[in-house]
Design a protein around this motif. Structure first.
Motif, PDB file in Angstrom:
ATOM      1  N   TYR A   1       0.840  -1.200   0.000  1.00  0.00           N
ATOM      2  CA  TYR A   1       0.000   0.000   0.000  1.00  0.00           C
ATOM      3  C   TYR A   1       0.879   1.254   0.000  1.00  0.00           C
ATOM      4  O   TYR A   1       0.633   2.201  -0.751  1.00  0.00           O
ATOM      5  CB  TYR A   1      -0.941  -0.001   1.208  1.00  0.00           C
ATOM      6  CG  TYR A   1      -1.826   1.220   1.254  1.00  0.00           C
ATOM      7  CD1 TYR A   1      -2.943   1.326   0.431  1.00  0.00           C
ATOM      8  CD2 TYR A   1      -1.532   2.288   2.087  1.00  0.00           C
ATOM      9  CE1 TYR A   1      -3.754   2.456   0.447  1.00  0.00           C
ATOM     10  CE2 TYR A   1      -2.330   3.421   2.111  1.00  0.00           C
ATOM     11  CZ  TYR A   1      -3.437   3.493   1.291  1.00  0.00           C
ATOM     12  OH  TYR A   1      -4.223   4.621   1.303  1.00  0.00           O
ATOM     13  N   ILE A   2       1.904   1.256   0.835  1.00  0.00           N
ATOM     14  CA  ILE A   2       2.832   2.390   0.881  1.00  0.00           C
ATOM     15  C   ILE A   2       3.492   2.582  -0.482  1.00  0.00           C
ATOM     16  O   ILE A   2       3.571   3.698  -0.996  1.00  0.00           O
ATOM     17  CB  ILE A   2       3.901   2.192   1.984  1.00  0.00           C
ATOM     18  CG1 ILE A   2       3.243   2.215   3.364  1.00  0.00           C
ATOM     19  CG2 ILE A   2       4.998   3.256   1.881  1.00  0.00           C
ATOM     20  CD1 ILE A   2       4.132   1.739   4.494  1.00  0.00           C
ATOM     21  N   ILE A   3       3.948   1.499  -1.080  1.00  0.00           N
ATOM     22  CA  ILE A   3       4.585   1.559  -2.399  1.00  0.00           C
ATOM     23  C   ILE A   3       3.619   2.143  -3.429  1.00  0.00           C
ATOM     24  O   ILE A   3       3.998   3.019  -4.207  1.00  0.00           O
ATOM     25  CB  ILE A   3       5.092   0.166  -2.834  1.00  0.00           C
ATOM     26  CG1 ILE A   3       6.281  -0.237  -1.972  1.00  0.00           C
ATOM     27  CG2 ILE A   3       5.449   0.154  -4.324  1.00  0.00           C
ATOM     28  CD1 ILE A   3       6.669  -1.707  -2.084  1.00  0.00           C
ATOM     29  N   HIS A   4       2.383   1.693  -3.420  1.00  0.00           N
ATOM     30  CA  HIS A   4       1.391   2.197  -4.382  1.00  0.00           C
ATOM     31  C   HIS A   4       1.148   3.691  -4.190  1.00  0.00           C
ATOM     32  O   HIS A   4       1.015   4.438  -5.178  1.00  0.00           O
ATOM     33  CB  HIS A   4       0.078   1.408  -4.276  1.00  0.00           C
ATOM     34  CG  HIS A   4       0.159   0.052  -4.888  1.00  0.00           C
ATOM     35  ND1 HIS A   4      -0.385  -0.260  -6.106  1.00  0.00           N
ATOM     36  CD2 HIS A   4       0.751  -1.091  -4.453  1.00  0.00           C
ATOM     37  CE1 HIS A   4      -0.148  -1.518  -6.398  1.00  0.00           C
ATOM     38  NE2 HIS A   4       0.544  -2.046  -5.405  1.00  0.00           N
ATOM     39  N   GLN A   5       1.095   4.135  -2.945  1.00  0.00           N
ATOM     40  CA  GLN A   5       0.919   5.567  -2.685  1.00  0.00           C
ATOM     41  C   GLN A   5       2.131   6.355  -3.187  1.00  0.00           C
ATOM     42  O   GLN A   5       1.985   7.426  -3.783  1.00  0.00           O
ATOM     43  CB  GLN A   5       0.682   5.839  -1.200  1.00  0.00           C
ATOM     44  CG  GLN A   5      -0.670   5.405  -0.697  1.00  0.00           C
ATOM     45  CD  GLN A   5      -1.816   6.182  -1.318  1.00  0.00           C
ATOM     46  OE1 GLN A   5      -1.663   7.288  -1.817  1.00  0.00           O
ATOM     47  NE2 GLN A   5      -2.985   5.590  -1.315  1.00  0.00           N
ATOM     48  N   LYS A   6       3.327   5.822  -2.942  1.00  0.00           N
ATOM     49  CA  LYS A   6       4.533   6.506  -3.399  1.00  0.00           C
ATOM     50  C   LYS A   6       4.571   6.570  -4.933  1.00  0.00           C
ATOM     51  O   LYS A   6       4.946   7.602  -5.499  1.00  0.00           O
ATOM     52  CB  LYS A   6       5.779   5.803  -2.846  1.00  0.00           C
ATOM     53  CG  LYS A   6       5.976   6.046  -1.353  1.00  0.00           C
ATOM     54  CD  LYS A   6       7.078   5.202  -0.756  1.00  0.00           C
ATOM     55  CE  LYS A   6       8.448   5.696  -1.112  1.00  0.00           C
ATOM     56  NZ  LYS A   6       9.520   4.965  -0.384  1.00  0.00           N
ATOM     57  N   ILE A   7       4.157   5.516  -5.590  1.00  0.00           N
ATOM     58  CA  ILE A   7       4.151   5.501  -7.061  1.00  0.00           C
ATOM     59  C   ILE A   7       3.144   6.524  -7.587  1.00  0.00           C
ATOM     60  O   ILE A   7       3.406   7.207  -8.581  1.00  0.00           O
ATOM     61  CB  ILE A   7       3.874   4.087  -7.612  1.00  0.00           C
ATOM     62  CG1 ILE A   7       5.030   3.139  -7.248  1.00  0.00           C
ATOM     63  CG2 ILE A   7       3.623   4.114  -9.113  1.00  0.00           C
ATOM     64  CD1 ILE A   7       6.402   3.546  -7.739  1.00  0.00           C
ATOM     65  N   GLU A   8       1.998   6.668  -6.926  1.00  0.00           N
ATOM     66  CA  GLU A   8       1.037   7.695  -7.348  1.00  0.00           C
ATOM     67  C   GLU A   8       1.634   9.091  -7.180  1.00  0.00           C
ATOM     68  O   GLU A   8       1.396   9.969  -7.996  1.00  0.00           O
ATOM     69  CB  GLU A   8      -0.285   7.579  -6.581  1.00  0.00           C
ATOM     70  CG  GLU A   8      -1.150   6.439  -7.042  1.00  0.00           C
ATOM     71  CD  GLU A   8      -1.438   6.443  -8.539  1.00  0.00           C
ATOM     72  OE1 GLU A   8      -1.871   7.486  -9.079  1.00  0.00           O
ATOM     73  OE2 GLU A   8      -1.222   5.406  -9.180  1.00  0.00           O
ATOM     74  N   LYS A   9       2.413   9.282  -6.130  1.00  0.00           N
ATOM     75  CA  LYS A   9       3.085  10.571  -5.934  1.00  0.00           C
ATOM     76  C   LYS A   9       4.123  10.790  -7.038  1.00  0.00           C
ATOM     77  O   LYS A   9       4.255  11.906  -7.560  1.00  0.00           O
ATOM     78  CB  LYS A   9       3.742  10.633  -4.549  1.00  0.00           C
ATOM     79  CG  LYS A   9       4.411  11.952  -4.242  1.00  0.00           C
ATOM     80  CD  LYS A   9       3.399  13.081  -4.150  1.00  0.00           C
ATOM     81  CE  LYS A   9       4.069  14.376  -3.719  1.00  0.00           C
ATOM     82  NZ  LYS A   9       3.111  15.463  -3.561  1.00  0.00           N
TER      83      LYS A   9
ATOM     84  N   PHE B   1       8.632   1.399  -9.993  1.00  0.00           N
ATOM     85  CA  PHE B   1       7.617   2.038 -10.823  1.00  0.00           C
ATOM     86  C   PHE B   1       7.161   1.084 -11.920  1.00  0.00           C
ATOM     87  O   PHE B   1       5.963   0.929 -12.164  1.00  0.00           O
ATOM     88  CB  PHE B   1       8.190   3.331 -11.439  1.00  0.00           C
ATOM     89  CG  PHE B   1       7.168   4.203 -12.102  1.00  0.00           C
ATOM     90  CD1 PHE B   1       6.559   5.230 -11.395  1.00  0.00           C
ATOM     91  CD2 PHE B   1       6.805   4.015 -13.430  1.00  0.00           C
ATOM     92  CE1 PHE B   1       5.606   6.053 -11.993  1.00  0.00           C
ATOM     93  CE2 PHE B   1       5.855   4.823 -14.038  1.00  0.00           C
ATOM     94  CZ  PHE B   1       5.266   5.848 -13.315  1.00  0.00           C
ATOM     95  N   LYS B   2       8.109   0.424 -12.560  1.00  0.00           N
ATOM     96  CA  LYS B   2       7.771  -0.502 -13.645  1.00  0.00           C
ATOM     97  C   LYS B   2       7.010  -1.724 -13.115  1.00  0.00           C
ATOM     98  O   LYS B   2       6.063  -2.197 -13.747  1.00  0.00           O
ATOM     99  CB  LYS B   2       9.006  -0.935 -14.410  1.00  0.00           C
ATOM    100  CG  LYS B   2       8.661  -1.780 -15.620  1.00  0.00           C
ATOM    101  CD  LYS B   2       9.770  -1.877 -16.606  1.00  0.00           C
ATOM    102  CE  LYS B   2       9.238  -2.648 -17.809  1.00  0.00           C
ATOM    103  NZ  LYS B   2      10.017  -2.435 -18.990  1.00  0.00           N
ATOM    104  N   LYS B   3       7.402  -2.222 -11.942  1.00  0.00           N
ATOM    105  CA  LYS B   3       6.689  -3.361 -11.344  1.00  0.00           C
ATOM    106  C   LYS B   3       5.222  -3.025 -11.091  1.00  0.00           C
ATOM    107  O   LYS B   3       4.336  -3.839 -11.304  1.00  0.00           O
ATOM    108  CB  LYS B   3       7.330  -3.777 -10.019  1.00  0.00           C
ATOM    109  CG  LYS B   3       8.513  -4.671 -10.144  1.00  0.00           C
ATOM    110  CD  LYS B   3       9.000  -5.073  -8.753  1.00  0.00           C
ATOM    111  CE  LYS B   3      10.346  -5.748  -8.831  1.00  0.00           C
ATOM    112  NZ  LYS B   3      10.895  -6.016  -7.503  1.00  0.00           N
ATOM    113  N   VAL B   4       4.967  -1.820 -10.610  1.00  0.00           N
ATOM    114  CA  VAL B   4       3.610  -1.417 -10.242  1.00  0.00           C
ATOM    115  C   VAL B   4       2.787  -1.014 -11.465  1.00  0.00           C
ATOM    116  O   VAL B   4       1.627  -1.389 -11.590  1.00  0.00           O
ATOM    117  CB  VAL B   4       3.633  -0.269  -9.199  1.00  0.00           C
ATOM    118  CG1 VAL B   4       2.237   0.288  -8.960  1.00  0.00           C
ATOM    119  CG2 VAL B   4       4.240  -0.756  -7.890  1.00  0.00           C
ATOM    120  N   THR B   5       3.385  -0.255 -12.371  1.00  0.00           N
ATOM    121  CA  THR B   5       2.621   0.314 -13.488  1.00  0.00           C
ATOM    122  C   THR B   5       2.769  -0.443 -14.799  1.00  0.00           C
ATOM    123  O   THR B   5       1.961  -0.274 -15.707  1.00  0.00           O
ATOM    124  CB  THR B   5       3.040   1.778 -13.755  1.00  0.00           C
ATOM    125  OG1 THR B   5       4.394   1.796 -14.233  1.00  0.00           O
ATOM    126  CG2 THR B   5       2.889   2.632 -12.514  1.00  0.00           C
ATOM    127  N   GLY B   6       3.835  -1.242 -14.922  1.00  0.00           N
ATOM    128  CA  GLY B   6       4.086  -1.944 -16.186  1.00  0.00           C
ATOM    129  C   GLY B   6       4.827  -1.096 -17.202  1.00  0.00           C
ATOM    130  O   GLY B   6       4.993  -1.499 -18.354  1.00  0.00           O
TER     131      GLY B   6
END
Length: 188
Positions: A124-132, A163-168
């Motif tokens: 969840y923290i990682i996803h929030q950081k990626i959105e930032k 970033f690539k892991k989360v967003t592709g």
């Protein structure tokens, strides 16, 4: 007697303003409204509380009544405040920070979060950081090195890999088609 209501899906200052508007319109006296919380001057009873919940639901919020859900929402709000509200996350140790603020054991909180949500608290923290990261890339005011520093990544390469892991896609690929890829914070 003061009472605290915990509210689900409050993720930004506009959410706070929306809730304050509802409280003002209903004439409900409150002390403070912050992400995920309303501190009322007195306890709400029966129909008034139901009416408030109904009005909150109309704009996407819900009163949370059970303690475990309240804790999870508080954890989410702490992450959102820190990631999206701070200038820098340098040195933030999430287990210590969350445990200290909520005054509970981090292992318990992390386990509780994972048991209710479909991801771990760390994810969840990682996803929030990626959105930032996405937000900062869209605004194009700082470079990737500065973004990595602000969000406490050890290197640009580590940020790019995550970033690539989360967003592709890589941050550069994202930046080329940025607008359609943003998520609202309450959808994460």
């Amino acid at each position: 007697m003061k009472t605290v209501l915990y509210i689900k899906n409050m993720v930004c200052p506009r959410c706070i303003m929306a809730v304050e508007g509802i409280l003002d319109k209903m004439g409900i006296p409150y002390t403070t409204v912050s992400l995920g919380e309303i501190t009322l001057k007195e306890e709400l009873m029966g129909e008034i509380k139901e009416d408030l919940n109904h009005r909150l639901e109309k704009v996407g919020f819900t009163i949370i009544n059970d303690r475990k859900s309240q804790l999870i929402e508080q954890m989410k709000n702490l992450v959102i405040e820190k990631v999206h509200g701070s200038k820098s996350l340098e040195g933030v140790k999430w287990p210590e920070y969350i445990a200290n603020v909520l005054n509970l054991d981090y292992k318990y909180l992390s386990s509780l979060f994972s048991s209710v949500e479909s991801i771990t608290f760390e994810q969840y923290i990682i996803h929030q950081k990626i959105e930032k990261v996405k937000e900062l890339l869209v605004y194009d005011e700082v470079n990737l090195k500065e973004i990595a520093y602000q969000l406490d990544y050890s290197s640009i390469a580590y940020l790019s890999n995550q970033f690539k892991k989360v967003t592709g896609m890589t941050p550069t690929q994202f930046k080329k088609g940025a607008i359609q890829n943003r998520k609202s914070l309450d959808d994460i």
